[in-house]
Design a protein around this motif. Structure first.
Motif, PDB file in Angstrom:
ATOM      1  N   TYR A  41     -27.776  13.366  38.511  1.00  0.00           N
ATOM      2  CA  TYR A  41     -27.757  12.646  39.929  1.00  0.00           C
ATOM      3  C   TYR A  41     -26.809  12.409  40.775  1.00  0.00           C
ATOM      4  CZ  TYR A  41     -27.527   8.048  41.919  1.00  0.00           C
ATOM      5  OH  TYR A  41     -27.400   6.632  42.659  1.00  0.00           O
ATOM      6  N   SER A  71     -30.596   5.576  32.985  1.00  0.00           N
ATOM      7  CA  SER A  71     -30.980   3.990  34.499  1.00  0.00           C
ATOM      8  C   SER A  71     -30.431   5.462  35.498  1.00  0.00           C
ATOM      9  CB  SER A  71     -29.721   3.885  35.194  1.00  0.00           C
ATOM     10  OG  SER A  71     -27.956   4.040  34.427  1.00  0.00           O
ATOM     11  N   ARG A  72     -30.178   6.449  35.912  1.00  0.00           N
ATOM     12  CA  ARG A  72     -29.741   8.055  36.337  1.00  0.00           C
ATOM     13  C   ARG A  72     -30.934   8.556  36.226  1.00  0.00           C
ATOM     14  NH1 ARG A  72     -26.176   5.199  38.827  1.00  0.00           N
ATOM     15  NH2 ARG A  72     -23.988   5.537  39.514  1.00  0.00           N
ATOM     16  N   GLU A  90     -33.892   6.906  38.130  1.00  0.00           N
ATOM     17  CA  GLU A  90     -33.322   6.750  39.445  1.00  0.00           C
ATOM     18  C   GLU A  90     -34.204   7.347  40.204  1.00  0.00           C
ATOM     19  OE1 GLU A  90     -30.429   4.973  43.212  1.00  0.00           O
ATOM     20  OE2 GLU A  90     -29.209   4.414  40.675  1.00  0.00           O
ATOM     21  N   ASP A  96     -37.787   7.405  40.133  1.00  0.00           N
ATOM     22  CA  ASP A  96     -38.110   6.918  40.952  1.00  0.00           C
ATOM     23  C   ASP A  96     -38.288   7.082  42.698  1.00  0.00           C
ATOM     24  OD1 ASP A  96     -39.067   3.603  41.648  1.00  0.00           O
ATOM     25  OD2 ASP A  96     -36.789   2.468  42.689  1.00  0.00           O
ATOM     26  N   ARG A  97     -36.399   7.505  42.711  1.00  0.00           N
ATOM     27  CA  ARG A  97     -36.873   7.719  44.084  1.00  0.00           C
ATOM     28  C   ARG A  97     -38.034   8.638  44.805  1.00  0.00           C
ATOM     29  NH1 ARG A  97     -30.389   7.864  46.134  1.00  0.00           N
ATOM     30  NH2 ARG A  97     -30.257   6.274  45.340  1.00  0.00           N
TER      31      ARG A  97
END
Length: 244
Positions: A169, A205-206, A209, A212-213
């Motif tokens: 990440y 969560s990482r 993300e 999602d990005r």
């Protein structure tokens, strides 16, 4: 999706547009549920979802009796997140895309049947109709494989795997100031008993993300279809030729 729902003229149209989106979203999830079960869909939670409950008996040999009435509300969003084996991810994504298109074509066929009954005969189709049905929906997906665990890490265990995901990440994105994850992680990496609690799920969560990005950047890219609309335009959306 916003344009599809936003072109409604009456409250009933808004309801129906939202319902169609939820209905197609369920059929996009259906290949994942059939292959891996409903728990593979992390978002939205499918427990108690009317679309799943109504379809359960058809998907699985055992389960609650399906409702005799179809779901009455638009209970699903137009996106979902699933956790699947890496080697099956692309295949399931393509099947989800195909399922949406196939269900949409079936709905269009049902509309033609209803129009034929209304016209007391048959309702002719045209190339415009076929093109609009084929190009109505744009389905996007992103597949993000988790980093490989260190060779000496048991699957699903150990802080090293979680740290590998965090480092991936950080390689992709600049660190943010006052990040809650960055503040909390050292508390668990103290070398004591808390460190044994750190697993790959700690970095969820990482991982989310990154995916999602990725899908966000794909959706932000406007797709301009090469179709050509001729004749009078629809008075509702103003974008497509009217079918008469």
């Amino acid at each position: 999706v916003q344009d599809f729902i936003g072109s409604a003229r009456r409250t009933q149209d808004f309801w129906m547009g939202s319902y169609i989106v939820s209905y197609l979203a369920w059929h996009a999830m259906r290949p994942v549920v059939c292959a891996l079960g409903p728990d593979a869909v992390l978002y939205p939670a499918l427990r108690g979802q009317p679309f799943l409950d109504a379809d359960f008996a058809a998907l699985f040999a055992a389960g609650p009796e399906p409702s005799s009435a179809p779901p009455g509300i638009a209970s699903l969003p137009n996106r979902f997140v699933a956790l699947v084996p890496a080697h099956d991810a692309e295949k399931l994504a393509r099947e989800a895309h195909a399922a949406v298109q196939e269900r949409w074509r079936c709905m269009a066929k049902d509309v033609l049947t209803a129009l034929a009954v209304w016209a007391d005969g048959s309702w002719p189709t045209s190339s415009t109709w076929e093109e609009q049905i084929a190009n109505c929906w744009r389905v996007s997906y992103a597949v993000y494989p988790w980093p490989e665990p260190p060779a000496d890490t048991a699957k699903g265990e150990g802080s090293d795997w979680a740290l590998a995901a965090v480092k991936e990440y950080e390689r992709l994105f600049a660190q943010r100031e006052d990040d809650e994850f960055d503040r909390a992680l050292p508390f668990f990496l103290d070398g004591g008993s808390r460190q044994r609690m750190v697993r790959i799920g700690t970095a969820y969560s990482r991982l989310y993300e990154v995916a999602d990005r990725s899908i966000g950047s794909t959706k932000a890219t406007r797709h301009f279809a090469s179709g050509r609309e001729e004749g009078e335009f629809c008075t509702c959306c103003g974008q497509r030729a009217a079918i008469t």
